[in-house]
Design an enzyme around this catalytic site. Structure first.
Site, PDB file in Angstrom:
ATOM      1  N   LYS A  10       0.847  -1.200   0.000  1.00  0.00           N
ATOM      2  CA  LYS A  10       0.000   0.000   0.000  1.00  0.00           C
ATOM      3  C   LYS A  10       0.874   1.237   0.000  1.00  0.00           C
ATOM      4  O   LYS A  10       2.063   1.209   0.384  1.00  0.00           O
ATOM      5  CB  LYS A  10      -0.935   0.019   1.208  1.00  0.00           C
ATOM      6  CG  LYS A  10      -0.244   0.103   2.585  1.00  0.00           C
ATOM      7  CD  LYS A  10       0.178   1.491   3.013  1.00  0.00           C
ATOM      8  CE  LYS A  10       0.898   1.507   4.354  1.00  0.00           C
ATOM      9  NZ  LYS A  10       1.515   2.815   4.690  1.00  0.00           N
ATOM     10  N   ASP A 135      -1.871  -1.328  10.570  1.00  0.00           N
ATOM     11  CA  ASP A 135      -2.142  -1.369   9.129  1.00  0.00           C
ATOM     12  C   ASP A 135      -2.834  -2.654   8.694  1.00  0.00           C
ATOM     13  O   ASP A 135      -3.309  -2.751   7.555  1.00  0.00           O
ATOM     14  CB  ASP A 135      -0.836  -1.224   8.331  1.00  0.00           C
ATOM     15  CG  ASP A 135      -0.330   0.204   8.276  1.00  0.00           C
ATOM     16  OD1 ASP A 135      -1.141   1.126   8.500  1.00  0.00           O
ATOM     17  OD2 ASP A 135       0.873   0.404   8.003  1.00  0.00           O
TER      18      ASP A 135
END
Length: 296
Positions: A10, A135
């Site tokens: 990401k 995350d």
């Protein structure tokens, strides 16, 4: 029995630290999107215990590894006696601000859910993932989303318009804990404008997305690691249209619409940084044929 799961990296389009919570964690507000850079997680059922190996020598093979801890968490939570061997085909750089370890953990949770027929929903896997790292819930959901709190409040948003993402990582890693320890909330001069970023995404406004890129941790890492600052300056000089450090760093990314410009930026950066690659955005468009194309 075995399963294989892809674990995409990401990037942060915005990252804001709102305040420090009573539990010692920082209250975060981040807009993240997935990119076409994957680890591969292969899970093989064994008679007992947890073992791990990887194509990368930089990956720990014990409970310092989030994928390893994901298996241990599931085994404990569901009383499972069977063991797992984890094989991590590593493509995402380690300690790079790209959530490689978190994505590996999320992929491991998804794989175990299939392998052991646990029947967990995405939300339930994300809740488990929060016990592993901030995350991990986003990585369980994937796509493009705003993550709030410690990372557990996930709100999907419109993906960015198609473009190239140029990733450049200096040879050293960065400790997220050290960056947060050095971060001073009262010294933040400019905060992300999340509403304007979301508006730019909804309008498919590439220039608007580039203009609204913002990360309050960037100044901390750039001060501590001058090579990261220089890398960002070089990426801008070579023509990347939107440039930002992802997460706590040290990876710097640049957004570029045209393939020929992406090639030019990559070739220019290779004189300053060995780890440079250009990939496509995913961000919820994983099935688009564009996402299968990479720069060689």
């Amino acid at each position: 029995m075995d399963v294989s799961v892809k674990a995409p990296a990401k990037i942060n389009l915005t990252l804001d630290v709102l305040h420090k919570r009573a539990d010692g964690y920082h209250e975060l507000e981040m807009l993240m999107t997935t990119i076409d850079l994957f680890d591969r997680i292969d899970l093989t059922e064994t008679r007992g215990g947890i073992t791990l190996d990887s194509t990368s020598g930089f990956v720990p093979f014990d409970d310092r590894n989030l994928a390893y801890r994901a298996v241990a968490l599931v085994k404990e939570r569901f009383g499972i006696q069977k063991g797992i061997h984890i094989r991590i085909g590593k493509n995402i750089p380690v300690a790079a601000g790209l959530a490689g370890g978190s994505s590996d953990a999320a992929a491991t949770l998804k794989g175990l859910n299939r392998l052991w027929d646990l029947g967990l929903t995405v939300e339930e896997m994300a809740e488990l993932g929060l016990e592993l790292g901030s995350d991990v819930p986003f990585c369980v959901h994937g796509g493009t989303a705003v993550a709030r709190g410690r990372g557990e409040e996930i709100t999907p948003v419109t993906p960015p318009p198609p473009c190239w993402v140029i990733l450049a990582k200096p040879p050293h890693g960065v400790s997220t804990a050290e960056v947060f320890a050095a971060f001073q909330l009262d010294r933040v001069e400019e905060r992300p404008r999340l509403d304007r970023m979301v508006e730019s995404l909804e309008k498919r406004d590439f220039n608007g997305v580039c203009h609204e890129l913002s990360n309050v941790l960037e100044s901390v890492t750039l001060d501590q690691y001058p090579k990261v600052r220089r890398l960002k300056e070089k990426m801008i000089a070579f023509g990347a249209q939107g440039v930002l450090m992802s997460g706590s760093g040290p990876t710097v990314f640049g957004l570029v619409q045209k393939e020929n410009l992406a090639r030019r930026v990559v070739n220019g950066l290779r004189g300053f940084c060995r780890q440079v690659v250009a990939v496509r955005l995913l961000g919820g468009l994983e099935r688009s044929p564009l996402d299968k194309k990479r720069l060689k």
